[in-house]
Enzyme design. Structure first.
Site, short mmCIF file in Angstrom:
data_model
loop_
_atom_site.label_atom_id
_atom_site.label_comp_id
_atom_site.label_asym_id
_atom_site.label_seq_id
_atom_site.Cartn_x
_atom_site.Cartn_y
_atom_site.Cartn_z
N LYS A 197 -1.81 26.33 50.93
CA LYS A 197 -1.11 26.90 49.77
C LYS A 197 -2.03 27.46 48.71
O LYS A 197 -2.27 28.66 48.47
CB LYS A 197 -0.11 26.05 49.24
CG LYS A 197 1.14 25.59 49.99
CD LYS A 197 2.14 25.03 49.30
CE LYS A 197 1.61 23.57 48.43
NZ LYS A 197 1.34 22.48 49.43
N ARG B 150 9.65 22.97 43.63
CA ARG B 150 9.45 21.91 44.75
C ARG B 150 10.81 21.02 44.89
O ARG B 150 10.72 20.18 45.67
CB ARG B 150 8.28 21.09 44.29
CG ARG B 150 7.53 20.66 45.58
CD ARG B 150 6.22 19.80 45.13
NE ARG B 150 5.26 20.61 44.89
CZ ARG B 150 4.00 20.56 44.91
NH1 ARG B 150 3.75 19.34 45.61
NH2 ARG B 150 2.84 21.20 44.50
N ARG C 82 -10.77 17.52 51.90
CA ARG C 82 -10.85 18.38 50.88
C ARG C 82 -11.90 17.86 49.80
O ARG C 82 -12.03 17.03 49.31
CB ARG C 82 -9.61 18.79 50.34
CG ARG C 82 -9.59 19.27 49.03
CD ARG C 82 -8.27 19.81 48.33
NE ARG C 82 -7.20 18.83 48.51
CZ ARG C 82 -6.00 19.14 48.58
NH1 ARG C 82 -5.69 20.38 48.32
NH2 ARG C 82 -4.94 18.18 48.61
N ARG D 115 -10.23 14.76 45.02
CA ARG D 115 -9.10 14.27 44.18
C ARG D 115 -8.54 13.00 44.59
O ARG D 115 -8.74 12.29 45.53
CB ARG D 115 -7.88 15.23 44.65
CG ARG D 115 -7.55 16.53 43.79
CD ARG D 115 -6.90 17.71 44.50
NE ARG D 115 -5.28 16.99 44.74
CZ ARG D 115 -4.59 18.00 45.12
NH1 ARG D 115 -4.68 19.28 45.31
NH2 ARG D 115 -3.30 17.33 45.54
N ARG E 166 3.09 11.56 49.61
CA ARG E 166 3.35 12.92 49.34
C ARG E 166 4.15 13.66 50.39
O ARG E 166 5.04 14.54 50.19
CB ARG E 166 1.88 13.57 49.42
CG ARG E 166 1.41 13.13 47.87
CD ARG E 166 -0.15 13.59 47.83
NE ARG E 166 -0.53 15.02 48.07
CZ ARG E 166 -1.81 15.36 48.18
NH1 ARG E 166 -2.59 14.46 48.36
NH2 ARG E 166 -1.93 16.75 48.42
#
Ligand code: AP5
Length: 216
Positions: A8, A83, A122, A155, A166
């Site tokens: 996203k 969300r 990431r 992160r 998540r």
């Protein structure tokens, strides 16, 4: 919309750069708030680090202000918000009272294996926020941002156990939002296969949005 790691943020950044829209990422807004060291930021961090959704009341308060203050003249790309169904309803009310509407809702899908590999690999720039992946989108120099030369960071919520939580939050609380929008007759729901390469996902997205949004 889409599960964690679907792409996203990566795709939103590409589209807003290409088409000159404003970009509001709830995750980025919350991370900036926590980086400020405020009490609100500490509260947000508790939920984010556990992979849980931030309560609706807080999200709606923060995002309503961000939407109201955004420069939406060239279009607005919402990324990661709404969300939950109550968040989607609150956004509808806010847009209605401003007499504007949604052009399209984009859902980027991704397989569970791809999600875990993407999230654990990431990295993002601590200064300008540019996103990388150690395997799929590596920087020219290990650990250093190509754009501004700052250090790349991982992160806190990008670990396997937190990713699992998540994904659970996504299945329980966010998937109903897809149905909420699918049931809206006048709204175009676009589904994009996020398992393709980043460039192919961008190409598919632009193709699907052509003619739907004023800028694309
Ligand atoms: P948020 O920051 O929104 O996290 P998320 O939804 O879990 O999404 P991600 O940022 O992990 O993934 P993405 O889909 O943007 O993927 P990306 O492009 O980075 O939210 C974080 C937390 O904040 C939530 O858990 C929650 O606590 C809270 N929160 C936020 N909004 C909320 C809300 N509305 N309500 C309640 N709580 C909220 O890509 C991932 C990696 O893959 C990158 O390394 C990238 O380089 C790579 N990649 C991307 N595309 C591809 C591709 N096609 N092929 C290969 N690699 C790719």
């Amino acid at each position: 919309m889409g599960p964690p790691g679907a792409g996203k943020g990566t795709q939103a950044k590409r589209l807003v750069e290409k088409f000159g829209m404003d970009h509001l990422s709830s995750g980025d807004i919350f991370r900036a708030e926590r980086a400020s060291g405020s009490k609100l930021g500490q509260e947000l961090a508790e939920y984010m680090d556990a992979g849980k959704l931030v309560p609706d009341e807080l999200v709606v308060r923060i995002m309503a202000k961000a939407v109201a203050e955004s420069d939406a003249a060239g279009g607005l790309m919402l990324d990661g918000f709404p969300r939950t169904v109550p968040q989607a309803r609150a956004l509808d009310e806010q847009l209605e009272s401003a007499d504007v509407g949604l052009d399209a809702v984009v859902l980027i899908t991704a397989s569970p294996d791809a999600i875990v590999e993407r999230i654990t690999g990431r990295r993002s720039c601590g200064k300008c926020g540019k996103a990388y992946h150690v395997k799929f989108m590596p920087p020219a120099k290990d650990g250093v941002c190509d754009s501004c030369g700052a250090k790349l960071l991982q992160r806190k919520d990008d670990t396997q156990p937190v990713v699992r939580q998540r994904l659970e939050s996504y299945a329980a609380q966010t998937k109903p939002v897809i149905e909420y929008y699918r049931n809206r007759k006048k709204l175009k729901m676009i589904e994009i296969d996020g398992d393709k390469s980043p460039d192919n996902v961008t190409r598919d997205l632009i193709g699907a949005l052509k003619g739907l949004c004023a800028r694309v």
